[in-house]
Design a protein around this motif. Sequence first.
Motif, PDB file in Angstrom:
ATOM      1  N   LYS A   1       2.152  24.543  34.144  1.00 49.17           N
ATOM      2  CA  LYS A   1       3.892  25.026  35.160  1.00 49.17           C
ATOM      3  C   LYS A   1       4.099  23.894  35.915  1.00 49.17           C
ATOM      4  CE  LYS A   1       4.064  29.920  37.712  1.00 49.17           C
ATOM      5  NZ  LYS A   1       3.860  30.629  38.099  1.00 49.17           N
ATOM      6  N   ASN A   2       5.431  24.543  36.336  1.00 52.61           N
ATOM      7  CA  ASN A   2       6.477  23.341  36.785  1.00 52.61           C
ATOM      8  C   ASN A   2       6.862  23.627  37.941  1.00 52.61           C
ATOM      9  OD1 ASN A   2       5.292  21.082  35.260  1.00 52.61           O
ATOM     10  ND2 ASN A   2       6.573  22.044  33.696  1.00 52.61           N
ATOM     11  N   LEU A   3       7.062  22.993  39.351  1.00 56.81           N
ATOM     12  CA  LEU A   3       7.564  23.361  40.282  1.00 56.81           C
ATOM     13  C   LEU A   3       9.385  22.389  40.244  1.00 56.81           C
ATOM     14  CD1 LEU A   3       9.322  25.336  42.491  1.00 56.81           C
ATOM     15  CD2 LEU A   3       6.827  24.393  44.127  1.00 56.81           C
ATOM     16  N   LEU A   4      10.514  22.232  40.624  1.00 60.91           N
ATOM     17  CA  LEU A   4      10.747  21.181  41.115  1.00 60.91           C
ATOM     18  C   LEU A   4      11.276  21.159  42.323  1.00 60.91           C
ATOM     19  CD1 LEU A   4      13.328  18.522  40.225  1.00 60.91           C
ATOM     20  CD2 LEU A   4      14.240  20.688  39.073  1.00 60.91           C
ATOM     21  N   ALA A   5      11.392  19.855  42.984  1.00 61.90           N
ATOM     22  CA  ALA A   5      11.623  19.901  45.074  1.00 61.90           C
ATOM     23  C   ALA A   5      13.394  19.903  44.156  1.00 61.90           C
ATOM     24  CB  ALA A   5      10.927  19.060  45.252  1.00 61.90           C
ATOM     25  N   PHE A   6      14.215  20.519  44.561  1.00 62.87           N
ATOM     26  CA  PHE A   6      15.411  20.111  44.446  1.00 62.87           C
ATOM     27  C   PHE A   6      16.432  20.119  45.733  1.00 62.87           C
ATOM     28  CE2 PHE A   6      20.091  22.063  43.941  1.00 62.87           C
ATOM     29  CZ  PHE A   6      19.732  21.413  42.267  1.00 62.87           C
ATOM     30  N   SER A   7      17.459  19.211  45.951  1.00 67.74           N
ATOM     31  CA  SER A   7      18.100  19.799  46.832  1.00 67.74           C
ATOM     32  C   SER A   7      20.139  19.230  46.891  1.00 67.74           C
ATOM     33  CB  SER A   7      17.693  17.782  47.882  1.00 67.74           C
ATOM     34  OG  SER A   7      18.188  17.084  47.118  1.00 67.74           O
TER      35      SER A   7
ATOM     36  N   TYR B   1       1.303  26.978  41.113  1.00 67.52           N
ATOM     37  CA  TYR B   1       2.287  26.014  39.786  1.00 67.52           C
ATOM     38  C   TYR B   1       0.906  24.526  39.760  1.00 67.52           C
ATOM     39  CZ  TYR B   1       6.426  27.998  39.679  1.00 67.52           C
ATOM     40  OH  TYR B   1       7.652  29.132  39.979  1.00 67.52           O
ATOM     41  N   ASP B   2       1.280  24.225  38.409  1.00 67.28           N
ATOM     42  CA  ASP B   2       0.205  22.862  38.491  1.00 67.28           C
ATOM     43  C   ASP B   2       0.622  22.012  38.286  1.00 67.28           C
ATOM     44  OD1 ASP B   2      -1.512  24.219  36.044  1.00 67.28           O
ATOM     45  OD2 ASP B   2      -0.076  24.637  35.096  1.00 67.28           O
ATOM     46  N   THR B   3       2.304  21.739  38.826  1.00 70.44           N
ATOM     47  CA  THR B   3       2.946  20.043  39.106  1.00 70.44           C
ATOM     48  C   THR B   3       4.409  20.345  39.804  1.00 70.44           C
ATOM     49  OG1 THR B   3       2.200  20.088  36.852  1.00 70.44           O
ATOM     50  CG2 THR B   3       3.636  18.406  37.673  1.00 70.44           C
ATOM     51  N   LEU B   4       4.202  19.530  40.726  1.00 73.72           N
ATOM     52  CA  LEU B   4       5.112  19.342  41.618  1.00 73.72           C
ATOM     53  C   LEU B   4       6.211  18.339  41.270  1.00 73.72           C
ATOM     54  CD1 LEU B   4       7.172  20.033  44.289  1.00 73.72           C
ATOM     55  CD2 LEU B   4       5.425  18.800  45.583  1.00 73.72           C
ATOM     56  N   ILE B   5       7.447  18.706  40.623  1.00 74.50           N
ATOM     57  CA  ILE B   5       8.422  17.331  40.523  1.00 74.50           C
ATOM     58  C   ILE B   5       9.370  17.323  41.461  1.00 74.50           C
ATOM     59  CG2 ILE B   5      10.196  16.895  38.379  1.00 74.50           C
ATOM     60  CD1 ILE B   5       8.606  19.122  36.777  1.00 74.50           C
ATOM     61  N   THR B   6       9.541  15.721  41.880  1.00 67.83           N
ATOM     62  CA  THR B   6      10.300  14.949  42.244  1.00 67.83           C
ATOM     63  C   THR B   6      11.249  13.994  41.636  1.00 67.83           C
ATOM     64  OG1 THR B   6       8.946  12.926  43.588  1.00 67.83           O
ATOM     65  CG2 THR B   6       8.652  15.456  44.293  1.00 67.83           C
ATOM     66  N   GLY B   7      13.065  13.978  42.863  1.00 69.84           N
ATOM     67  CA  GLY B   7      13.005  13.080  42.111  1.00 69.84           C
ATOM     68  C   GLY B   7      13.075  11.660  42.368  1.00 69.84           C
ATOM     69  N   HIS B   8      12.252  10.753  42.904  1.00 72.51           N
ATOM     70  CA  HIS B   8      12.373   9.986  43.312  1.00 72.51           C
ATOM     71  C   HIS B   8      12.768   8.912  42.419  1.00 72.51           C
ATOM     72  CE1 HIS B   8       9.186  11.955  46.726  1.00 72.51           C
ATOM     73  NE2 HIS B   8       9.996  11.229  47.648  1.00 72.51           N
ATOM     74  N   GLN B   9      13.153   8.189  42.854  1.00 69.33           N
ATOM     75  CA  GLN B   9      13.780   7.187  41.848  1.00 69.33           C
ATOM     76  C   GLN B   9      13.296   5.447  41.931  1.00 69.33           C
ATOM     77  OE1 GLN B   9      15.986   5.769  42.963  1.00 69.33           O
ATOM     78  NE2 GLN B   9      17.407   7.164  44.817  1.00 69.33           N
ATOM     79  N   LEU B  10      13.861   4.704  41.151  1.00 67.38           N
ATOM     80  CA  LEU B  10      13.521   2.985  41.279  1.00 67.38           C
ATOM     81  C   LEU B  10      14.259   2.845  42.894  1.00 67.38           C
ATOM     82  CD1 LEU B  10      12.718   1.080  40.092  1.00 67.38           C
ATOM     83  CD2 LEU B  10      14.791   0.453  38.596  1.00 67.38           C
TER      84      LEU B  10
END
Length: 326
Positions: free
Chosen positions: A12-18, A102-111
Motif C-alpha cells: 500500500k503506497n503513498l507518493l509524496a507529491f509536489s 500505508y507500507d511505503t512512502l515513495i519520493t521523487g528524489h533523483q540522480l
Amino acid sequence: MNLNFSAIKESKNLLAFSAGIDSTALFFIMLKENIDFDIAIVNYNLREESKEELQYAKDLALKYNKRIFCKEAQLESKSNFEKTARDIRYSFFKEIIKENSYDTLITGHQLNDKLEWFLMQLSKGAGLVELIGFKEFEENEFYKTFKPLLEISKNELESFLKENNIQYFIDKSNYDEKYKRNYFRHNFSDKFLNEYKEGVKNSFKYLEKDVNSLNIANKALYQISQLEIYTNMNDENLNIRLVDLSLKKRGLLLSQSQRSEILRQKEITISNKICISIKKDFIWICPKSNEIMDKKFKEKCRIQKIPKNIRAYIKEKEIDLKNLML
C-alpha cells in the motif's frame, strides 16, 4: 526509462507529491506501470503558484481515482526554511501512513538530488556511509521509503514530461542560492551530471558495494517498542553509524556536530527527543520519557547497569527488567 517497481507491487503506497518535475513524472510513470498508490501534498503558502499546484494535485487525484491528503502549512519564520519545511512534510507523511496503514512512502528524489547530497556532505567532512546516504530503500520506524528514480537525471524526467505533453510546475525558489542545496545544484551538480552522468551512476554503485562489503552488524540485539540495544563495536566510527541509522529510522538526521557530541558525552539526549547511551558493552537508544520513577525501580536499574537516561522510558513502557539482562 527502465525502472523496477516489483518490490512495491503488492504494498500500500503513498507518493509524496509536489507537482514539480520529479513527483509529476513519477506519478505518470507509476500509472503506466500499474502501480497502486495515493498522494500527499503540502502547501507552505509562500508562493502564489502553490495554489495552482495544489489544485493540479487535486485534479490528478480526481481524474485517476487516487486518494489525496493535503496539508496547509504556515511557517512562522523563514529562517532555516529547508529543515523546517522538511520536518513539517515528513511529520505529515508519517501521520498519514500510521493512520491509514500505508507500507511505503515513495519520493521523487533523483540522480541530481543524490549528487547534491554527496557534495553537501563532502563539504561538511562526512564519512563514506553519510556521503552515499541516499538509498533506494530505507527502513523507518513503521514504514519503508522507496526512491525509484535515483539513477534517472532531472533532465531525463523533464524530457519525459515534455514528450508526453504532461503539465508540471517549476518552483522559483529552487533558483534562490541562499539555500545551500540550490547553491550546490546550480554551481556543481547539474553541470557535472550534464558531462559525466554515466560515470557518476557507476561510481555510486561501486561506493554502495564498498559499504555493503564492510558488513556492519547494524541489527539490534534487543528491541521492544522503541527501545533498541546494540553491541558496542569498540570503534567510534562504527558506533556512530549504528546510532545514525537508528535515528534516521526515527526521522532524525544528525549533524556532524551532534555526532561529535554523542561520541564525546556518551550519554546524551538529542533534539530533546531521543536518548542515547554508549556504554562499555552496549549502545542504548530510546525516546525521551518524563516518567516518574520510584527509588526501588531506580535501584533495580542501577544494579542491572541500565543507563540513567534510558530508565524512564523502560518504566513508562513497563518493560520487564528481566528481559534486559544482557
